[in-house]
Structures are given as structure tokens and as C-alpha cells.
Design an enzyme around this catalytic site. Structure first.
Site, mmCIF file in Angstrom:
data_model
loop_
_atom_site.group_PDB
_atom_site.id
_atom_site.type_symbol
_atom_site.label_atom_id
_atom_site.label_comp_id
_atom_site.label_asym_id
_atom_site.label_seq_id
_atom_site.Cartn_x
_atom_site.Cartn_y
_atom_site.Cartn_z
ATOM 1 C CE1 TYR A 59 -4.135 -1.769 0.343
ATOM 2 C CE2 TYR A 59 -2.802 -3.256 1.650
ATOM 3 C CZ TYR A 59 -3.960 -2.986 0.961
ATOM 4 O OH TYR A 59 -4.933 -3.936 0.871
ATOM 5 C CG ASN A 74 0.349 12.375 -0.767
ATOM 6 O OD1 ASN A 74 1.205 13.221 -0.591
ATOM 7 N ND2 ASN A 74 -0.828 12.650 -1.265
ATOM 8 N NE ARG A 76 -5.744 4.009 9.332
ATOM 9 C CZ ARG A 76 -5.809 4.285 10.594
ATOM 10 N NH1 ARG A 76 -5.469 5.457 11.016
ATOM 11 N NH2 ARG A 76 -6.174 3.398 11.425
ATOM 12 C CG ASN A 105 -11.684 0.279 -7.383
ATOM 13 O OD1 ASN A 105 -12.477 0.581 -8.265
ATOM 14 N ND2 ASN A 105 -10.645 -0.458 -7.596
ATOM 15 C CB CYS A 144 -7.713 -4.035 -5.403
ATOM 16 S SG CYS A 144 -9.238 -4.616 -6.089
ATOM 17 C CG HIS A 145 -5.985 -9.732 -6.829
ATOM 18 N ND1 HIS A 145 -6.794 -9.334 -7.881
ATOM 19 C CD2 HIS A 145 -4.925 -10.381 -7.358
ATOM 20 C CE1 HIS A 145 -6.225 -9.762 -9.002
ATOM 21 N NE2 HIS A 145 -5.096 -10.385 -8.718
ATOM 22 C CB SER A 200 4.784 -2.464 4.651
ATOM 23 O OG SER A 200 4.214 -1.422 3.901
ATOM 24 C CD GLU A 229 -2.967 -12.544 -10.703
ATOM 25 O OE1 GLU A 229 -2.117 -11.838 -10.177
ATOM 26 O OE2 GLU A 229 -4.044 -12.134 -11.140
#
Length: 85
Positions: free
Chosen positions: A24, A33, A38, A47, A54-55, A60, A82
Site C-alpha cells: 500500500y 503520497n 491508509r 473501488n 487490487c488483490h 508492508s 498468478e
DNA sequence: TAGTTGACCGGAA
DNA sequence: ATTCCGGCCAACT
């Protein structure tokens, strides 16, 4: 440039190659940024675009994080399928 | 306009 | 290693 952070983030995630995963924070940094990790999560949650893998966005810490539409379980399967695992 | 929320991060206990 | 706390940001009510 007053570009909605939303679109920017989505654009970055959309460019994530198959088998590749981004944190993220990395996505937030590419969006402009590095501290908006978050916010990125919040955007992903709202979304609903199939063009946005997004998967492929994980935390981190190395954990997958959350996911809507099936939960982290679904996310793990997609990544495993994948070859990003 | 202001307050609350959340698919987060990093450091401290 | 795990759990707790404060902090940053955008979206939602």
C-alpha cells in the site's frame, strides 16, 4: 495538479504486472503520497473496477491485508494462482 | 463544516 | 515473536 487521489491510485494499481505485488505504501508513493497508505486502502475498499487488480496490493509486513468480495481468503487464492506468492 | 472511519505503517512495550 | 499506541490521508455521514 488537482487530480483525485482516487484515480491516481487506481491508475497505479492497474499498472501492476501479473505475478507482481505492491505494498500500500508503494502504491501511495507512486500516487504522490508515501504517507497515504491508509487512504489507499480506503479507496480500494470503495473501488469496484475489474480493471483494478487490487488483490495485488498487500501490506508492508508481507501479510495480504484485507479484501472485499470474499475476504483475504480470496485474495490469497488469486495471488497464488498468478504466481505472486 | 466538522466528526468519524478504515483493505495502513512504524515504533514501543 | 506478538500486542498496543499514535500518526498520516482521503472518503463518507
Amino acid at each position: 495538479m488537482r487530480r483525485p487521489f482516487r484515480e491516481r491510485v487506481l491508475n497505479v494499481v492497474r499498472k501492476i504486472p501479473k505475478g507482481g505485488s505492491m505494498t500500500y505504501k508503494q502504491v501511495a508513493g507512486k500516487a504522490g503520497n508515501s504517507n497515504a497508505a491508509r487512504a489507499v486502502g480506503g479507496i480500494m475498499r470503495t473501488n469496484r473496477d475489474p480493471d483494478i487488480p487490487c488483490h495485488r496490493v498487500i501490506r508492508s509486513d508481507g501479510t495480504l491485508g484485507g479484501y472485499n468480495r470474499g475476504g483475504a481468503m480470496r485474495k490469497r487464492q488469486l495471488l497464488s494462482r498468478e504466481g505472486a506468492l
